[in-house]
Design an enzyme around this catalytic site. Sequence first.
Site, PDB file in Angstrom:
ATOM      1  N   HIS A  12      83.771  39.110  14.552  1.00 41.65           N
ATOM      2  CA  HIS A  12      83.809  38.515  16.009  1.00 41.65           C
ATOM      3  C   HIS A  12      83.557  37.336  16.194  1.00 41.65           C
ATOM      4  O   HIS A  12      83.188  36.737  17.347  1.00 41.65           O
ATOM      5  CB  HIS A  12      83.302  39.534  16.915  1.00 41.65           C
ATOM      6  CG  HIS A  12      83.828  40.926  16.979  1.00 41.65           C
ATOM      7  ND1 HIS A  12      83.217  41.802  17.971  1.00 41.65           N
ATOM      8  CD2 HIS A  12      84.912  41.470  16.413  1.00 41.65           C
ATOM      9  CE1 HIS A  12      83.938  43.165  17.819  1.00 41.65           C
ATOM     10  NE2 HIS A  12      85.029  42.844  16.670  1.00 41.65           N
ATOM     11  N   ASN A  66      80.864  49.248  15.119  1.00 44.55           N
ATOM     12  CA  ASN A  66      80.377  48.034  15.535  1.00 44.55           C
ATOM     13  C   ASN A  66      78.864  48.062  15.636  1.00 44.55           C
ATOM     14  O   ASN A  66      77.980  49.096  16.138  1.00 44.55           O
ATOM     15  CB  ASN A  66      80.983  47.568  16.904  1.00 44.55           C
ATOM     16  CG  ASN A  66      82.436  46.701  16.819  1.00 44.55           C
ATOM     17  OD1 ASN A  66      82.405  46.209  15.725  1.00 44.55           O
ATOM     18  ND2 ASN A  66      83.218  47.086  17.636  1.00 44.55           N
ATOM     19  N   CYS A  84      87.706  44.820  10.865  1.00 43.97           N
ATOM     20  CA  CYS A  84      87.766  44.813  12.184  1.00 43.97           C
ATOM     21  C   CYS A  84      89.431  44.429  12.414  1.00 43.97           C
ATOM     22  O   CYS A  84      90.032  44.186  11.459  1.00 43.97           O
ATOM     23  CB  CYS A  84      86.977  43.573  12.400  1.00 43.97           C
ATOM     24  SG  CYS A  84      87.164  42.967  14.166  1.00 43.97           S
ATOM     25  N   TYR A 127      86.956  36.493  20.809  1.00 46.83           N
ATOM     26  CA  TYR A 127      85.690  36.429  21.158  1.00 46.83           C
ATOM     27  C   TYR A 127      85.064  35.111  21.366  1.00 46.83           C
ATOM     28  O   TYR A 127      84.011  34.934  21.695  1.00 46.83           O
ATOM     29  CB  TYR A 127      84.925  37.367  20.092  1.00 46.83           C
ATOM     30  CG  TYR A 127      84.970  38.908  20.238  1.00 46.83           C
ATOM     31  CD1 TYR A 127      84.250  39.711  21.021  1.00 46.83           C
ATOM     32  CD2 TYR A 127      86.046  39.422  19.642  1.00 46.83           C
ATOM     33  CE1 TYR A 127      84.426  40.828  20.887  1.00 46.83           C
ATOM     34  CE2 TYR A 127      86.224  40.716  19.699  1.00 46.83           C
ATOM     35  CZ  TYR A 127      85.539  41.723  20.583  1.00 46.83           C
ATOM     36  OH  TYR A 127      85.564  42.873  20.503  1.00 46.83           O
ATOM     37  N   ARG A 166      76.748  52.104  25.767  1.00 44.51           N
ATOM     38  CA  ARG A 166      77.517  50.917  25.836  1.00 44.51           C
ATOM     39  C   ARG A 166      77.429  50.281  27.206  1.00 44.51           C
ATOM     40  O   ARG A 166      77.383  48.973  27.476  1.00 44.51           O
ATOM     41  CB  ARG A 166      79.054  51.063  25.429  1.00 44.51           C
ATOM     42  CG  ARG A 166      79.887  49.854  25.578  1.00 44.51           C
ATOM     43  CD  ARG A 166      81.316  50.172  25.001  1.00 44.51           C
ATOM     44  NE  ARG A 166      82.263  49.206  25.301  1.00 44.51           N
ATOM     45  CZ  ARG A 166      83.359  49.162  24.969  1.00 44.51           C
ATOM     46  NH1 ARG A 166      83.910  50.371  24.273  1.00 44.51           N
ATOM     47  NH2 ARG A 166      84.477  47.921  25.097  1.00 44.51           N
TER      48      ARG A 166
HETATM   49  C1  G6P Z   1      88.239  45.004  19.717  1.00 40.50           C
HETATM   50  C2  G6P Z   1      87.237  44.773  18.673  1.00 40.50           C
HETATM   51  C3  G6P Z   1      86.642  46.050  18.340  1.00 40.50           C
HETATM   52  C4  G6P Z   1      86.152  47.086  19.432  1.00 40.50           C
HETATM   53  C5  G6P Z   1      87.483  46.831  20.265  1.00 40.50           C
HETATM   54  C6  G6P Z   1      86.672  47.610  21.605  1.00 40.50           C
HETATM   55  O1  G6P Z   1      89.326  45.409  19.466  1.00 40.50           O
HETATM   56  O2  G6P Z   1      87.627  44.050  17.760  1.00 40.50           O
HETATM   57  O3  G6P Z   1      85.474  45.847  17.382  1.00 40.50           O
HETATM   58  O4  G6P Z   1      85.763  48.079  18.975  1.00 40.50           O
HETATM   59  O5  G6P Z   1      87.824  45.905  20.910  1.00 40.50           O
HETATM   60  O6  G6P Z   1      87.730  48.220  22.434  1.00 40.50           O
HETATM   61  P1  G6P Z   1      87.475  48.967  23.827  1.00 40.50           P
HETATM   62  O7  G6P Z   1      88.759  49.645  24.128  1.00 40.50           O
HETATM   63  O8  G6P Z   1      86.587  50.052  23.337  1.00 40.50           O
HETATM   64  O9  G6P Z   1      86.885  48.227  24.871  1.00 40.50           O
END
Ligand code: G6P
Length: 442
Positions: free
Chosen positions: A202, A150, A172, A256, A96
């Site tokens: 998103h 995701n 989601c 988003y 990531r």
């Molecule tokens: C949001 C999205 C999720 C994603 C998350 C990431 O809630 O809807 O799909 O996984 O953010 O959160 P993080 O704490 O991993 O940055």
Amino acid sequence: MEKGLKIAVIGGGSSYTPELVEGFINRHHELPVRELWLVDIPEGEGKLNIVGELARRMVIKAGIDMTIYLTLDRRQALAGADFVTTQFRVGLLAARQKDEAIPLKYGVIGQETNGPGGLFKALRTIPVILEITKDIDELCPEAWLVNFTNPAGMITEAVLRHSNVKKVVGLCNVPIGMKMDLAEVLEVEADRLEIQFAGLNHMVYGLDVFLDGISIKEKALAAASDPGKQTSMKNIAALGWEPDFIKGLGVLPCPYHRYYYKTDEMLAEELEAFETTGTRADVVKGVETELFDLYKNVELQTKPEQLEKRGGAYYSEAACSLINSIYNNKQDVQPVNTKNCGAIAGLPYDSAVEVNCIITKEGPKPITVGELPVAVRGLVQQIKSFERTAVEAAVSGDYYNALTAMAINPLVPSDTIAKHLLDDMLEAHKDYLPAFFHSEKA
Ligand code: G6P
């Protein structure tokens, strides 16, 4: 005695698992989960054991009849499961970090699920989910697959179109997060609000907003763009919307959408953060260390509030409500990712869309929306074209499909940048992209 349910959680060592366990505990009176199997890969074994022990303490404290099993053997966990949930990350947070950092070198948004980062997360993840679906087809063909991995929209699309598993729902937390945030800015109880969601994962819009059944759309749009009340998810900077733009757009954007309607400001914010706190993956690594230190404490018997620092708040709410409604045939309305089947006109019939559905024991039944408003229709269609091309690339390992997906993504400004970025990211993620490196590359 009533037959209990077996649930398999793939990626069970995730720091989000206590959310899920809490959700099942809270619904145990109507959703009799007797076996909860947490599965992970060998690299995740340490985390699996820590989370698993916390889950066991939570269950003991709740005094319910639910057994937690921990395993590295996915097939053992899947055998005879009633529901399978997936919440894994191929390449872990290190991958990531690359998705978020590499695009920045090219002046492009670096984001986990949008733009080049989203493309590469899909390329790494789709081959793995398709392997999992082969096991599901063999070992628990009647099970529902509830995917939160995701990019959830593209994963759902890949499963729907490229596997034998048709009982799949993508989940989601964005819709539920939008509802909770709106309830807060409007200062009303969330359960009095209904939002008519439609779009893609998103990339979902609130087409209308109802309070006690009466449309309050204008008021909701004004409140959501009020400079004093801007909200966002923990992982997305809460840069303020132009109130007049939101009024003109006439629908409620999701957090988003800032990447699309405020691209320059979001990029500037990301670049600044990169120099100070690092990418979101770097921040999450810190939060995870803190969380796992807490989880190790044998005195801890409940989900710690620090979990709220992650962007995935309310995931368990969404996941457990969905499973509950399928199991109990509740026929309530929930926004999920499912096969379009004509609900949103102008998007392919067989594509995954995120839309309000009636949740029955046969799964989600999408509520017909018709055409999306013209102001948002084009962007949604463009993202769906990107998603379909990206899914084809992930399945085929075809370089030209991947380049096309990269270049048609609205966050990538040119074909030449797309090619350089693609080559750079393919090299960086090589270990997780066997399909690309076994086939001829241009
Ligand atoms: C949001 C999205 C999720 C994603 C998350 C990431 O809630 O809807 O799909 O996984 O953010 O959160 P993080 O704490 O991993 O940055």
